[in-house]
Design a protein around this motif. Structure first.
Motif, PDB file in Angstrom:
ATOM      1  N   ARG A 120       0.813  -1.220   0.000  1.00 29.63           N
ATOM      2  CA  ARG A 120       0.000   0.000   0.000  1.00 29.63           C
ATOM      3  C   ARG A 120       0.840   1.261   0.000  1.00 29.63           C
ATOM      4  O   ARG A 120       0.388   2.319  -0.394  1.00 29.63           O
ATOM      5  CB  ARG A 120      -0.951  -0.013   1.201  1.00 29.63           C
ATOM      6  N   LEU A 121       2.084   1.121   0.480  1.00 34.17           N
ATOM      7  CA  LEU A 121       2.986   2.273   0.479  1.00 34.17           C
ATOM      8  C   LEU A 121       3.933   2.249  -0.719  1.00 34.17           C
ATOM      9  O   LEU A 121       4.869   3.062  -0.814  1.00 34.17           O
ATOM     10  CB  LEU A 121       3.789   2.316   1.796  1.00 34.17           C
ATOM     11  N   ARG A 141       8.906   5.904   3.676  1.00 36.73           N
ATOM     12  CA  ARG A 141       7.723   5.039   3.674  1.00 36.73           C
ATOM     13  C   ARG A 141       7.986   3.729   4.401  1.00 36.73           C
ATOM     14  O   ARG A 141       7.087   3.142   5.006  1.00 36.73           O
ATOM     15  CB  ARG A 141       7.231   4.830   2.240  1.00 36.73           C
ATOM     16  N   ARG A 167       1.221  11.345  -4.944  1.00 38.69           N
ATOM     17  CA  ARG A 167       0.659   9.990  -4.845  1.00 38.69           C
ATOM     18  C   ARG A 167       1.044   9.335  -3.521  1.00 38.69           C
ATOM     19  O   ARG A 167       0.216   8.748  -2.836  1.00 38.69           O
ATOM     20  CB  ARG A 167       1.173   9.151  -6.032  1.00 38.69           C
ATOM     21  N   ASN A 168       2.315   9.459  -3.159  1.00 35.34           N
ATOM     22  CA  ASN A 168       2.783   8.795  -1.946  1.00 35.34           C
ATOM     23  C   ASN A 168       2.339   9.525  -0.688  1.00 35.34           C
ATOM     24  O   ASN A 168       2.127   8.909   0.354  1.00 35.34           O
ATOM     25  CB  ASN A 168       4.296   8.625  -2.002  1.00 35.34           C
ATOM     26  N   ARG A 171      -0.983   8.114  -0.052  1.00 32.63           N
ATOM     27  CA  ARG A 171      -0.887   6.774   0.540  1.00 32.63           C
ATOM     28  C   ARG A 171      -0.620   6.852   2.046  1.00 32.63           C
ATOM     29  O   ARG A 171      -1.245   6.148   2.841  1.00 32.63           O
ATOM     30  CB  ARG A 171       0.256   5.994  -0.112  1.00 32.63           C
TER      31      ARG A 171
END
Ligand code: ADP
Ligand code: MG
Length: 215
Positions: A120-121, A141, A167-168, A171
């Motif tokens: 997911r990361l 992350r 994007r991250n 997340r």
């Protein structure tokens, strides 16, 4: 006793922390009263040097207050009680990304599946690499994954998106919200607007003083 007194997992009462630099004394945290309650996502924002990291270190018990009192009702020596994403990340260089994430599982029950959290990361494919063989964002992350796999009672994150793209950041933010909704107390120091918007409670740090915004 008020409801919040009962619920507080960690509490700082009139806490100050000073540093001496030559002849000068810097008051990094000035008379702060602050508590973390279960299920709440708290954001502390404020400019660089305003005392955010020192405040988190006091919550963690990594630094002792010069004045005031810290009380806690969680086992702060266990990743299940208190987990942290330090500003400097604190990954273990000779362990792979996957080993770093699973590290809290040596002494604790892992609540979340490390492989799923890594996926997911966006770091699942890096599990066999060493931190130094990954980007700073990926290392950050990894530190986030390590801190949440126990779903700790208290999660302390210092500038968790400082090395992340859109994007991250999404997340990470999504997982922080999930951890808080599952009942953990989450506190983040950040000046990232994308993180401050998800806060249940927002505070602003200015020269060591903690105030709610617009106060
Ligand atoms: P922030 O995380 O908001 O950038 P910090 O808590 O790191 O702020 O720092 C607050 C102030 O305390 C700064 O002026 C910083 O230089 C000073 N400071 C922090 N840690 C130390 C230390 N170990 N020794 C001396 N000064 C420190
Ligand atoms: Mg800091």
């Amino acid at each position: 006793m008020t409801t919040s007194d009962r619920a507080a997992l960690i509490r700082l009462d009139g806490v100050s922390r000073r540093f001496r630099r030559g002849a000068e004394t810097v008051v990094a945290v000035a008379d702060v009263t602050f508590e973390l309650a279960p299920g709440e996502l708290t954001v502390v924002s404020g400019p660089s040097g305003s005392g955010k990291t020192t405040l988190l270190n006091l919550l963690l018990g990594w630094e002792q207050p010069d004045d005031g009192v810290r009380t806690t009702s969680v086992p702060t020596d266990r990743w299940t009680g208190l987990a942290v994403v330090p500003q400097q990340l604190g990954l273990i260089d000779h362990c792979t990304v996957g080993e770093n994430v699973r590290l809290p599982g040596r002494a604790n029950e892992l609540v979340l599946d490390p492989a799923e959290v890594m996926d997911r990361l966006g770091i699942g494919h890096l599990a066999e690499r060493f931190p130094q063989e990954t980007s700073l964002g990926e290392q950050q992350r990894t530190a986030v994954a390590r801190a949440i796999v126990t779903r700790p009672r208290v999660l302390v994150v210092d500038e968790p998106t400082s090395h992340q793209d859109e994007r991250n950041t999404e997340r990470i933010v999504e997982l922080l919200v999930e951890v808080a909704r599952s009942g953990s107390a989450v506190v983040a120091a950040t000046h990232d607007e994308r993180v401050t918007t998800i806060a249940d409670r927002r505070f602003e740090m200015r020269d060591g003083h903690l105030t709610p915004p617009n106060a």
